[in-house]
Write a protein that holds these residues in place. Sequence first.
Motif, mmCIF file in Angstrom:
data_model
loop_
_atom_site.group_PDB
_atom_site.id
_atom_site.type_symbol
_atom_site.label_atom_id
_atom_site.label_comp_id
_atom_site.label_asym_id
_atom_site.label_seq_id
_atom_site.Cartn_x
_atom_site.Cartn_y
_atom_site.Cartn_z
ATOM 1 N N ILE A 1 0.836 -1.075 -0.148
ATOM 2 C CA ILE A 1 -0.174 -0.015 0.036
ATOM 3 C C ILE A 1 0.802 1.099 0.045
ATOM 4 C CG2 ILE A 1 -1.622 1.441 1.290
ATOM 5 C CD1 ILE A 1 -2.833 -1.035 2.177
ATOM 6 N N ARG A 2 1.955 1.384 0.802
ATOM 7 C CA ARG A 2 2.805 2.255 1.006
ATOM 8 C C ARG A 2 3.516 2.548 -0.729
ATOM 9 N NH1 ARG A 2 4.483 0.188 5.620
ATOM 10 N NH2 ARG A 2 6.355 -0.824 4.803
ATOM 11 N N GLU A 3 3.915 1.443 -1.409
ATOM 12 C CA GLU A 3 4.309 1.582 -2.843
ATOM 13 C C GLU A 3 3.323 2.287 -3.580
ATOM 14 O OE1 GLU A 3 6.949 1.333 -5.855
ATOM 15 O OE2 GLU A 3 7.249 1.318 -3.786
ATOM 16 N N ALA A 4 2.189 1.770 -3.598
ATOM 17 C CA ALA A 4 0.876 2.178 -4.320
ATOM 18 C C ALA A 4 0.942 3.659 -4.069
ATOM 19 C CB ALA A 4 -0.377 1.577 -3.974
ATOM 20 N N LYS A 5 0.866 4.211 -2.788
ATOM 21 C CA LYS A 5 0.941 5.633 -2.874
ATOM 22 C C LYS A 5 2.178 6.472 -3.144
ATOM 23 C CE LYS A 5 -2.152 5.215 1.277
ATOM 24 N NZ LYS A 5 -2.650 5.341 2.598
ATOM 25 N N ARG A 6 3.314 5.837 -3.087
ATOM 26 C CA ARG A 6 4.559 6.599 -3.628
ATOM 27 C C ARG A 6 4.383 6.609 -5.204
ATOM 28 N NH1 ARG A 6 7.632 3.859 0.439
ATOM 29 N NH2 ARG A 6 7.619 1.870 -0.774
#
Length: 295
Positions: free
Chosen positions: A175-180
């Motif tokens: 999820i953090r990668e998606a937001k990045r």
Amino acid sequence: MTWRFALVLEPAASDDAREDFAAGFREIDPSAPALSVGELSTQRGDGIFESIGVVNGHAQEVAAHLERLAHSAALCDLPTPNLEQWRQAVTVAAAHCPADGEGVIKLILSRGVEHGPAPTAWVTAAQAPDNTVVRERGVRIVTLDRGYGIDTPARAPWLLLGAKTLSYAVNMAAIREAKRRGADDAVFVSSDGFVLEAPTASLVLRIGGRFVTPAPNGGILHGTTQLSLFEHLAVQGRETAYETVPVSALAEADAAWLLSSVRLAAPISAIDGVAVAVDRELTASFNEYLLSPRT
């Protein structure tokens, strides 16, 4: 005003070979320390959990969540849960939820303290985040490689890919990668090109009037909300299917949704930076059903 509630389930004081839990639990202060420093759920993520949505004081799909808890316990070689005890604990927790609004009840079963005599189990209830906007406007997703092939779970069951474990570091990292990447969420795909699931949700596609979800044979967690929605669609005479879905089907779908117990039906508005159609009327009907009392 936020609220929280917590219970600890008491282990059996018997020689039951399964180390089942006897009926019994006690309320604890949700803001006070409650776990030992030797607790394996925090040291190793060695345990399982379930999240049950609560709508206007009603705990949703309790039976399905308890069945999945037992399934995860079996996959993880944890003691067989006493489901009646858990059911009673959920009832008590739901009774402490407000009569209006949405909440979430979490069931946690840990292997306990290292070298300890019994597992650790507890239930919490808390206010759910406001998902109104995401249900109406949708979510932008990116596809992320899960790092294994579609047949890996069958070849390597010790990876526990079909269990809802407490080891969610990879899910949160996705999820953090998606937001990045400028998105809101992710959808995992297998290394050999098939769609799996989101880090915390199931995926449903509408393709040519059919509602399709990836078959739960690739290490996919069988979603309780997706199951309930498919039952609802079947009653309406709509066709549903579990299939091995290639990544190319994402771009071909007429519409798509992420489904979970608390967020409910969130329409997908973009995939890998490309906008896709959102069926707002159908989404609203999905959430109207999902917000109704479901057992």
